[in-house]
Design an enzyme around this catalytic site. Structure first.
Site, mmCIF file in Angstrom:
data_model
loop_
_atom_site.group_PDB
_atom_site.id
_atom_site.type_symbol
_atom_site.label_atom_id
_atom_site.label_comp_id
_atom_site.label_asym_id
_atom_site.label_seq_id
_atom_site.Cartn_x
_atom_site.Cartn_y
_atom_site.Cartn_z
ATOM 1 N N ASP A 1 43.716 31.465 41.934
ATOM 2 C CA ASP A 1 42.798 32.588 42.183
ATOM 3 C C ASP A 1 42.222 32.379 43.584
ATOM 4 O OD1 ASP A 1 41.030 34.715 41.934
ATOM 5 O OD2 ASP A 1 39.699 33.731 40.491
ATOM 6 N N HIS B 1 35.833 35.900 32.734
ATOM 7 C CA HIS B 1 36.644 37.112 32.917
ATOM 8 C C HIS B 1 37.566 37.218 31.685
ATOM 9 C CE1 HIS B 1 38.364 40.470 34.758
ATOM 10 N NE2 HIS B 1 38.926 39.957 35.830
ATOM 11 N N ARG C 1 31.017 45.173 34.730
ATOM 12 C CA ARG C 1 31.321 44.104 35.707
ATOM 13 C C ARG C 1 30.029 43.819 36.467
ATOM 14 N NH1 ARG C 1 36.421 43.433 39.695
ATOM 15 N NH2 ARG C 1 37.203 42.715 37.692
ATOM 16 N N CYS D 1 45.437 36.284 39.035
ATOM 17 C CA CYS D 1 44.749 37.453 38.482
ATOM 18 C C CYS D 1 44.770 38.621 39.454
ATOM 19 C CB CYS D 1 43.317 37.084 38.113
ATOM 20 S SG CYS D 1 42.393 36.389 39.505
ATOM 21 N N ARG E 1 46.894 43.989 31.563
ATOM 22 C CA ARG E 1 45.452 44.223 31.468
ATOM 23 C C ARG E 1 45.201 45.483 30.629
ATOM 24 N NH1 ARG E 1 41.841 42.375 35.255
ATOM 25 N NH2 ARG E 1 40.357 43.316 33.794
ATOM 26 N N GLN F 1 40.789 39.393 31.540
ATOM 27 C CA GLN F 1 41.881 38.836 32.349
ATOM 28 C C GLN F 1 42.650 37.777 31.546
ATOM 29 O OE1 GLN F 1 42.723 39.643 35.732
ATOM 30 N NE2 GLN F 1 44.511 38.507 35.088
HETATM 31 N N1 NVA Z 1 37.360 34.872 40.710
HETATM 32 C C1 NVA Z 1 37.540 36.193 41.260
HETATM 33 C C2 NVA Z 1 38.360 37.027 40.330
HETATM 34 C C3 NVA Z 1 38.660 38.414 40.829
HETATM 35 C C4 NVA Z 1 39.414 39.224 39.826
HETATM 36 C C5 NVA Z 1 36.189 36.825 41.542
HETATM 37 O O1 NVA Z 1 35.285 36.677 40.715
HETATM 38 O O2 NVA Z 1 36.041 37.456 42.581
HETATM 39 N N1 CP Z 2 42.047 40.863 38.348
HETATM 40 C C1 CP Z 2 41.032 41.744 38.478
HETATM 41 O O1 CP Z 2 40.058 41.753 37.723
HETATM 42 O O2 CP Z 2 41.215 42.631 39.493
HETATM 43 P P1 CP Z 2 40.106 43.648 40.043
HETATM 44 O O3 CP Z 2 39.016 42.833 40.669
HETATM 45 O O4 CP Z 2 40.839 44.499 41.050
HETATM 46 O O5 CP Z 2 39.595 44.457 38.891
#
Ligand code: NVA
Ligand code: CP
Length: 318
Positions: free
Chosen positions: A232, A138, A111, A276, A304, A141
């Site tokens: 989101d 993502h 990540r 998500c 997931r 997801q």
């Molecule tokens: N769009 C959000 C998704 C979190 C799972 C982010 O990147 O923070």
């Molecule tokens: N939806 C998702 O990726 O959640 P986290 O940021 O908690 O991993």
């Protein structure tokens, strides 16, 4: 264990986004995921003796736990690398980091802030890299989300998904996988928060072959007639905070009971609500929607793990 059929596009392949997969690949992956969900004990030694590095530059609940538990359930070992303090590339180059990891582990789940960092690591390392969220995509997801939609609605081809809010990483991966599967995705975004034009163009090129229609609009009247409504956070991790300006811009795009009612116009079944997570209740979604019977957010979270277990199995098995 006879095991699932092979998916050559996944075998030892990086999964930085989903555009290299076909509809058949994804449906085969979902089949494996469903088998794992139904009876995980059948897969408890499927990746026995393997090790998978999980490095995170940003916070996570769902991604970290679902990968870590899923890897354990496949008989493999997860090694967590906390990069919230030192960014990748700071202590040593991203390429050197990848060259080290490839000597010890069988795959890297990462990540990161920048998709380009994933690309650099994937280019440098002999073991496959999985995108666990970047600024652009993502993919894990979206896999869990469409697996969940398949459970709830069966047929994904022609399914109408409305994404409401910021044209971000989650929106991009939903458009990409929707295009691969022949689903129709409408992104309803405030002006100036459209999905990235180059990503949209690439998704449309995929969709042209599957019959998927991808629409980007600022007109909330276009919400009518969708099978599911997805939202989101208004501000993604690493992109600042929810200021008054942001709240004003996004407020009309809040998914509340009135918007869900508009989405239902012309549909036979009540539209599903998806997110998500994490959710900012009272901002992009109201309690009455996320806590309603139409909400499938925790099914998405559960899936997931199943979708990612299937992904790792298809990538790494002998
Ligand atoms: N769009 C959000 C998704 C979190 C799972 C982010 O990147 O923070
Ligand atoms: N939806 C998702 O990726 O959640 P986290 O940021 O908690 O991993």
């Amino acid at each position: 264990m006879a095991g699932p059929i092979s998916i050559p596009n996944l075998r030892q392949h990086d999964v930085l986004r989903l555009s290299h997969l076909t509809r058949d690949d994804v449906l085969a992956l979902f089949k494996t995921a469903r088998a794992m969900k139904a009876d995980p004990s059948k897969f408890s030694e499927a990746l026995k003796g393997r090790s998978i590095a999980m490095l995170f530059e940003k916070p996570s609940l769902r991604t970290r736990v679902s990968f870590e538990v899923g890897i354990h359930r496949l008989g493999a070992q997860a090694v967590y690398l906390d990069h919230s303090e030192t960014r990748l590339g700071e202590r040593e180059t991203v390429a050197d980091y990848g060259h080290n990891l490839e000597r010890w582990v069988d795959a890297i789940v990462a990540r990161v802030y920048k998709q380009t960092v994933l690309e650099e690591m994937a280019a440098a390392s002999k073991v496959p890299v999985v995108n666990a969220l970047s600024d652009l995509f993502h993919p894990c997801q979206a896999l869990a989300d469409f697996m969940t939609l398949q459970e709830k609605r069966t047929e994904l081809k022609g399914l109408r998904l409305a994404y409401v809010g910021d044209g971000n990483n989650v929106c991009h991966s939903l458009m990409e996988l929707g295009a691969i599967l022949g689903a129709h995705v409408t992104a309803l975004t405030p002006a100036g928060r459209d999905p990235t034009a180059s990503v949209l163009e690439e998704c449309r090129a995929i969709g042209a072959k599957t019959g998927s229609q991808l629409k980007v609009t600022h007109d909330l009247a276009d919400i009518a007639g969708h099978d599911a409504v997805y939202t989101d956070v208004w501000v993604s991790m690493g992109q600042g905070s929810e200021t008054d300006r942001i709240r004003k811009l996004f407020k009309p795009f809040q998914v509340n009971a009135a918007l869900m009612k508009k989405a239902a116009a012309g549909t036979k079944q009540t539209p599903l609500f998806m997110h998500c997570l994490p959710a900012h209740r009272g901002s992009e979604v109201t309690d009455e929607v996320i806590d309603s019977p139409a909400s499938i957010v925790f099914d998405q979270a559960e899936n997931r793990m199943h979708a990612q277990m299937a992904l790792l199995l298809h990538m790494l098995r002998d």
